[in-house]
Motif scaffolding. Sequence first.
Motif, PDB file in Angstrom:
ATOM      1  N   LEU A   1       0.933  -1.200  -0.022  1.00 52.18           N
ATOM      2  CA  LEU A   1       0.100  -0.030   0.143  1.00 52.18           C
ATOM      3  C   LEU A   1       1.045   1.300  -0.035  1.00 52.18           C
ATOM      4  O   LEU A   1       0.845   2.248  -0.778  1.00 52.18           O
ATOM      5  N   ARG A   2       1.902   1.287   0.882  1.00 51.33           N
ATOM      6  CA  ARG A   2       2.888   2.032   0.874  1.00 51.33           C
ATOM      7  C   ARG A   2       3.391   2.610  -0.391  1.00 51.33           C
ATOM      8  O   ARG A   2       3.655   3.581  -0.854  1.00 51.33           O
ATOM      9  N   ASP A   3       4.092   1.376  -1.040  1.00 51.92           N
ATOM     10  CA  ASP A   3       5.136   1.651  -2.122  1.00 51.92           C
ATOM     11  C   ASP A   3       4.141   1.892  -3.269  1.00 51.92           C
ATOM     12  O   ASP A   3       4.529   2.610  -4.391  1.00 51.92           O
ATOM     13  N   THR A   4       3.002   1.484  -3.473  1.00 56.38           N
ATOM     14  CA  THR A   4       2.138   1.789  -4.670  1.00 56.38           C
ATOM     15  C   THR A   4       1.613   2.967  -4.412  1.00 56.38           C
ATOM     16  O   THR A   4       1.347   3.673  -5.519  1.00 56.38           O
ATOM     17  N   LEU A   5       0.828   3.482  -3.366  1.00 54.59           N
ATOM     18  CA  LEU A   5       0.085   4.490  -3.504  1.00 54.59           C
ATOM     19  C   LEU A   5       0.492   5.837  -2.717  1.00 54.59           C
ATOM     20  O   LEU A   5      -0.170   6.806  -2.879  1.00 54.59           O
ATOM     21  N   LEU A   6       1.620   5.652  -2.091  1.00 52.06           N
ATOM     22  CA  LEU A   6       2.248   6.712  -1.476  1.00 52.06           C
ATOM     23  C   LEU A   6       2.182   8.098  -2.408  1.00 52.06           C
ATOM     24  O   LEU A   6       2.066   9.204  -2.320  1.00 52.06           O
ATOM     25  N   PRO A   7       2.946   7.803  -3.701  1.00 52.43           N
ATOM     26  CA  PRO A   7       3.105   9.044  -4.367  1.00 52.43           C
ATOM     27  C   PRO A   7       1.731   9.696  -4.846  1.00 52.43           C
ATOM     28  O   PRO A   7       1.761  10.842  -5.125  1.00 52.43           O
ATOM     29  N   ARG A   8       0.685   8.858  -5.063  1.00 48.63           N
ATOM     30  CA  ARG A   8      -0.557   9.556  -5.515  1.00 48.63           C
ATOM     31  C   ARG A   8      -1.214  10.167  -4.493  1.00 48.63           C
ATOM     32  O   ARG A   8      -1.951  11.243  -4.639  1.00 48.63           O
ATOM     33  N   LEU A   9      -1.021   9.630  -3.053  1.00 45.31           N
ATOM     34  CA  LEU A   9      -1.590  10.163  -2.043  1.00 45.31           C
ATOM     35  C   LEU A   9      -0.827  11.606  -1.723  1.00 45.31           C
ATOM     36  O   LEU A   9      -1.549  12.503  -1.369  1.00 45.31           O
ATOM     37  N   ARG A  10       0.532  11.561  -2.122  1.00 41.46           N
ATOM     38  CA  ARG A  10       1.064  13.035  -1.906  1.00 41.46           C
ATOM     39  C   ARG A  10       0.508  13.949  -2.643  1.00 41.46           C
ATOM     40  O   ARG A  10       0.222  15.095  -2.558  1.00 41.46           O
ATOM     41  N   GLU A  11       0.130  13.474  -3.860  1.00 35.56           N
ATOM     42  CA  GLU A  11      -0.387  14.420  -5.069  1.00 35.56           C
ATOM     43  C   GLU A  11      -1.719  14.932  -4.536  1.00 35.56           C
ATOM     44  O   GLU A  11      -2.063  16.076  -4.707  1.00 35.56           O
ATOM     45  N   ALA A  12      -2.503  14.018  -3.985  1.00 34.62           N
ATOM     46  CA  ALA A  12      -4.004  14.481  -3.441  1.00 34.62           C
ATOM     47  C   ALA A  12      -3.859  15.331  -2.184  1.00 34.62           C
ATOM     48  O   ALA A  12      -4.654  16.263  -2.165  1.00 34.62           O
ATOM     49  N   VAL A  13      -2.876  14.877  -1.495  1.00 34.15           N
ATOM     50  CA  VAL A  13      -2.513  15.808  -0.135  1.00 34.15           C
ATOM     51  C   VAL A  13      -2.099  17.365  -0.760  1.00 34.15           C
ATOM     52  O   VAL A  13      -2.708  18.436  -0.146  1.00 34.15           O
ATOM     53  N   ALA A  14      -1.408  17.299  -1.731  1.00 33.09           N
ATOM     54  CA  ALA A  14      -0.811  18.625  -2.137  1.00 33.09           C
ATOM     55  C   ALA A  14      -1.939  19.524  -2.696  1.00 33.09           C
ATOM     56  O   ALA A  14      -2.245  20.749  -2.792  1.00 33.09           O
ATOM     57  N   ALA A  15      -2.994  18.825  -3.511  1.00 31.89           N
ATOM     58  CA  ALA A  15      -4.106  19.516  -3.971  1.00 31.89           C
ATOM     59  C   ALA A  15      -4.890  19.947  -3.186  1.00 31.89           C
ATOM     60  O   ALA A  15      -5.698  21.155  -2.959  1.00 31.89           O
ATOM     61  N   MET A  16      -5.184  18.881  -1.961  1.00 29.78           N
ATOM     62  CA  MET A  16      -5.919  19.612  -0.744  1.00 29.78           C
ATOM     63  C   MET A  16      -5.514  20.788  -0.055  1.00 29.78           C
ATOM     64  O   MET A  16      -6.153  21.803   0.285  1.00 29.78           O
ATOM     65  N   GLU A  17      -4.097  20.779   0.330  1.00 26.51           N
ATOM     66  CA  GLU A  17      -3.500  21.970   0.796  1.00 26.51           C
ATOM     67  C   GLU A  17      -3.665  23.250  -0.186  1.00 26.51           C
ATOM     68  O   GLU A  17      -3.846  24.165   0.606  1.00 26.51           O
TER      69      GLU A  17
END
Length: 639
Positions: free
Chosen positions: A333-349
């Motif tokens: 979960l970390r290796d696969t989704l962390l990059p996409r989660l970072r992008e989503a967090v950046a958009a939220m911020e």
Amino acid sequence: MPSNVAPAPGTGTSSAAGAEAVVPAEAVTPLIRGIAVLRRLTDADGVSSLSGLERSTGLARSTVDRITATLARRGYVRLDGRDAVLAPRLMELGNAYLAALRLPRLLDAHADALADELDESVSLAVGDQDGIRFIHQATRRRAMSLSFRIGDLLPAERTAPGPLFATEWGDREWARWHERRAADPEDRGFPAVPARSRPIEYGEDDRNDEKDRIGAHRTNRANRTNGEDLTVGKDLTVGKDPTVGKDLTVGKSLAADRPEEEPGAGRSARRLPTLGDDFEQRTAEAREAGWALDDQLIEPGLVALSMPVREAGRIACVVSVVSHTSRHTAADLRDTLLPRLREAVAAMERELREAQHAESATPTPRATAAPSGLAVWTGASKQELGREFIESLARGLTVITAFGEGRAELNLTEVAQATGLARATARRALITLEHLGYVTAHDRVFRLTPRVLGLGFPPLSRTSLAEIAAPHLTELSQRLHDSVSLAVLTGDEIQYTGRVSTSRVMSVHITIGTRLPAYPTALGRVMLADLPEPPLTELLPLTPRTITDPARLTAVLDRVREEGYALVDEELEVGLRSVAVPVRERGGRVVAAVNVAMHSSRRTPEECVAEVLPELRAAVGRIEEDLWVAGRFRRVPRT
């Protein structure tokens, strides 16, 4: 005051007990007791017998009866025989907090889009003292899906968001956490999670991690022997956090509790830690990494990856992607989704920054709700119910609804103005709510806390439209002595999702789930009339009176749209007459319809319009009021 009406469990038992011993002299006792009843109903998943409430709260039966009568008058509970049932209107308390918070309005769409893209459940959570509380859930419909609800409270140490929030804790917060862990070692104060009675079990995928931990233990012991003092920057297992000021693993290394064994040794030979014992270590790791994992800490199979969403340098909320080990391991979960989660967090911020910029660029006076007419309503309620109505309870709960969008922070004067209460009355209510942890005060300004979501929101946040409508359908059927139904539109058919039948010799018998063509039914026509291009194909003559000409049916739908109801006379079945009204969501879109059906000998079409239609419209109005409250910050399932 009985000890069992103390502040809500799961939020620091020891500190709560201390607060309970010193109830402010100006606290409103009926408000404390009323909130205790709401909490017990929430813990009981929204339904409890009155005698059960008597036992669980320790209150006298007469007091329970008066409290539930007052809550029923307010529309917050429904009395069903000997049971009290939470009603959707209660969600206006949680809605007040969510509206004041702003985050659901700004970030829910981002979370929903991420869930759709990843095909995984996504949640938003905020910190609530030593726990975390969900403010949004975008779940996937699967045989094995996430069961957490908006408002559910979880212990911080058993979640992925918890360590992230704990990175901002000080000594007081850590002390509260330790007190709660000591007082509630099995997490019994958190009904949303299984009891903490099993050890962490490490699978094959965890053996490398286990090897690293054992190696670190040996290195740490050698360093201690050599007189070296390891810090957070060197070793997270035994270092001291300068912010927390204590060992990161409850005073000693987690690895030191285990025997020196090589990875792969028999599982039965290991002394594994209790769930949450490594929380301080996980917090330090989260501080360095900027994200956190939950590897089956809540229950076997559940894994989650979390990142903080920051506003003005502080954590505003935490977004989590939640999955099952049948789909992802925690590492995967970390290796696969962390990059996409970072992008989503950046958009939220970015969304939060833009909103803050817009608010700063066009400053407006703080919005104040219009006086609620509370004095008139309480006076009428007191006159009708007599001593069964507790005026101070009703007034105290109304204070919570003074907060909302544009009203996140209010002073005493603004609360009094918004509710129509005298300043002295509003002040006592605020003192009580602050004592119970539902309000915080700073520089004479009050804010709601996430704990408000614990007042009924979790069980009610999964309520469907059919469940919202059910008591109103029953009341309407009893009033008219005819069958009443709720239906939704599926393509060119209607599907019955709610039904209350009469026990007449001649009555309409249809079961929930039944599908019928929409065009010859009153239910179908009020829903078809809301569509820009209604499907009008295959118009078969079911009776001699069925309209089968598309042009004529289009004209009928135009009239239905204009008049707001449909009356169908023997077009579906000879002898069957029905009148229906649409049910609209907050935005005005038709999402369902309610009808009253009868044998044609019961009433003429004119009598249906004169006698049935007003009652039907009033009932649908009450359904819509509940639906609009329940659907303000969530999607209400239609079935």
